[in-house]
Motif scaffolding. Structure first.
Motif, PDB file in Angstrom:
ATOM      1  N   PHE A   1      12.910 -12.261 -14.093  1.00  0.00           N
ATOM      2  CA  PHE A   1      12.315 -11.115 -13.411  1.00  0.00           C
ATOM      3  C   PHE A   1      12.462  -9.860 -14.276  1.00  0.00           C
ATOM      4  N   ALA A   2      13.672  -9.620 -14.803  1.00  0.00           N
ATOM      5  CA  ALA A   2      13.901  -8.475 -15.691  1.00  0.00           C
ATOM      6  C   ALA A   2      13.047  -8.587 -16.954  1.00  0.00           C
ATOM      7  N   PHE A   3      12.934  -9.799 -17.455  1.00  0.00           N
ATOM      8  CA  PHE A   3      12.116 -10.049 -18.647  1.00  0.00           C
ATOM      9  C   PHE A   3      10.674  -9.643 -18.383  1.00  0.00           C
ATOM     10  N   HIS A   4      10.174 -10.025 -17.221  1.00  0.00           N
ATOM     11  CA  HIS A   4       8.805  -9.671 -16.848  1.00  0.00           C
ATOM     12  C   HIS A   4       8.652  -8.154 -16.776  1.00  0.00           C
ATOM     13  N   ILE A   5       9.608  -7.492 -16.157  1.00  0.00           N
ATOM     14  CA  ILE A   5       9.573  -6.034 -16.078  1.00  0.00           C
ATOM     15  C   ILE A   5       9.585  -5.442 -17.484  1.00  0.00           C
ATOM     16  N   GLY A   6      10.470  -5.967 -18.335  1.00  0.00           N
ATOM     17  CA  GLY A   6      10.559  -5.480 -19.716  1.00  0.00           C
ATOM     18  C   GLY A   6       9.287  -5.702 -20.494  1.00  0.00           C
ATOM     19  N   GLN A   7       8.652  -6.849 -20.277  1.00  0.00           N
ATOM     20  CA  GLN A   7       7.408  -7.139 -20.985  1.00  0.00           C
ATOM     21  C   GLN A   7       6.276  -6.248 -20.499  1.00  0.00           C
ATOM     22  N   GLU A   8       6.244  -5.996 -19.198  1.00  0.00           N
ATOM     23  CA  GLU A   8       5.181  -5.174 -18.635  1.00  0.00           C
ATOM     24  C   GLU A   8       5.354  -3.707 -18.994  1.00  0.00           C
ATOM     25  N   ALA A   9       6.558  -3.204 -18.845  1.00  0.00           N
ATOM     26  CA  ALA A   9       6.775  -1.768 -19.009  1.00  0.00           C
ATOM     27  C   ALA A   9       7.316  -1.383 -20.370  1.00  0.00           C
ATOM     28  N   LYS A  10       8.010  -2.326 -21.034  1.00  0.00           N
ATOM     29  CA  LYS A  10       8.674  -2.035 -22.303  1.00  0.00           C
ATOM     30  C   LYS A  10       9.512  -0.750 -22.205  1.00  0.00           C
ATOM     31  N   GLN A  11      10.188  -0.636 -21.063  1.00  0.00           N
ATOM     32  CA  GLN A  11      11.113   0.488 -20.875  1.00  0.00           C
ATOM     33  C   GLN A  11      12.366  -0.031 -20.200  1.00  0.00           C
ATOM     34  N   SER A  12      13.385   0.776 -20.113  1.00  0.00           N
ATOM     35  CA  SER A  12      14.709   0.342 -19.692  1.00  0.00           C
ATOM     36  C   SER A  12      14.852   0.070 -18.205  1.00  0.00           C
ATOM     37  N   GLY A  13      14.140   0.737 -17.351  1.00  0.00           N
ATOM     38  CA  GLY A  13      14.309   0.537 -15.931  1.00  0.00           C
ATOM     39  C   GLY A  13      15.214   1.593 -15.321  1.00  0.00           C
ATOM     40  N   PRO A  14      15.181   1.721 -13.989  1.00  0.00           N
ATOM     41  CA  PRO A  14      15.903   2.805 -13.315  1.00  0.00           C
ATOM     42  C   PRO A  14      17.427   2.718 -13.451  1.00  0.00           C
ATOM     43  N   VAL A  15      17.976   1.541 -13.426  1.00  0.00           N
ATOM     44  CA  VAL A  15      19.433   1.424 -13.534  1.00  0.00           C
ATOM     45  C   VAL A  15      19.897   1.855 -14.909  1.00  0.00           C
ATOM     46  N   ILE A  16      19.208   1.417 -15.941  1.00  0.00           N
ATOM     47  CA  ILE A  16      19.594   1.778 -17.297  1.00  0.00           C
ATOM     48  C   ILE A  16      19.422   3.277 -17.512  1.00  0.00           C
ATOM     49  N   ARG A  17      18.359   3.863 -16.957  1.00  0.00           N
ATOM     50  CA  ARG A  17      18.186   5.316 -17.083  1.00  0.00           C
ATOM     51  C   ARG A  17      19.348   6.050 -16.412  1.00  0.00           C
TER      52      ARG A  17
END
Length: 188
Positions: A89-105
């Protein structure tokens, strides 16, 4: 395993939520407990910045009618599968957005610079060892997996290998934790 795993970064409401989640995992029993461990492992792969070792706590009281060692093996398997699914799921998010995500921010804005350090080390491992490097990075006990998973998700492209590396790293991490805990207990 009485080590408190609520992260230093959490405060207020988040700290209460983390404490509640940790308490639920520590006291998990039966098939519902295994399901809870699987869901928790899924969530820590992409959204909860918590270490996965807490899933080992209920092994002695899981009440599955199995010996402690079998409970432990089942917990490790369920946790590894949950984390592998969450990593996809995270991989898909990473592939789609190529950004870190809210938790990492959120973690990146904190006063601790663990994200930059982790990303640097993770990228070095990925570039040098590929998916084996990812599994090795995820085998380090005590560090939230979310950071490494997101860092790898923007570098890699194969869902199946990514899930397999996450599973191997998750199982490896729990086995390292079990071994370290057994060694310390034997010394006492």
């Amino acid at each position: 395993m009485s080590v408190e795993l609520v992260p230093v970064l959490a405060s207020g409401t988040l700290e209460g939520l983390y404490a509640t989640i940790e308490g639920a995992i520590r006291t998990a029993t039966g098939p519902v407990g295994l399901l809870l461990i699987g869901v928790y492992s899924f969530l820590i792969a992409f959204v909860l910045p918590l270490p996965s070792e807490i899933v080992l706590a209920p092994a002695s009281h899981m009440n599955l009618g199995l010996p402690r060692e079998a409970n432990l093996a089942l917990i490790v398997l369920v946790s590894g599968l949950g984390k592998a699914a969450g990593s996809v799921f995270a991989f898909h998010i990473g592939q789609e957005a190529k950004q870190s995500g809210p938790v990492i921010r959120f973690v990146r804005r904190s006063r601790f610079d663990i994200v930059s350090w982790s990303e640097k080390k993770t990228v070095e491992l990925a570039q040098k060892y590929g998916y084996v490097g990812m599994a090795l990075a995820l085998s380090v006990p005590g560090f939230p997996d979310t950071i490494s998973i997101y860092a790898f998700s923007v570098l890699e492209t194969d869902y199946y290998r990514f899930a397999a590396a996450t599973f191997a790293g998750s199982v490896g991490r729990l086995l390292v934790t079990i071994g370290a805990f057994a060694s310390v207990t034997a010394l006492l």
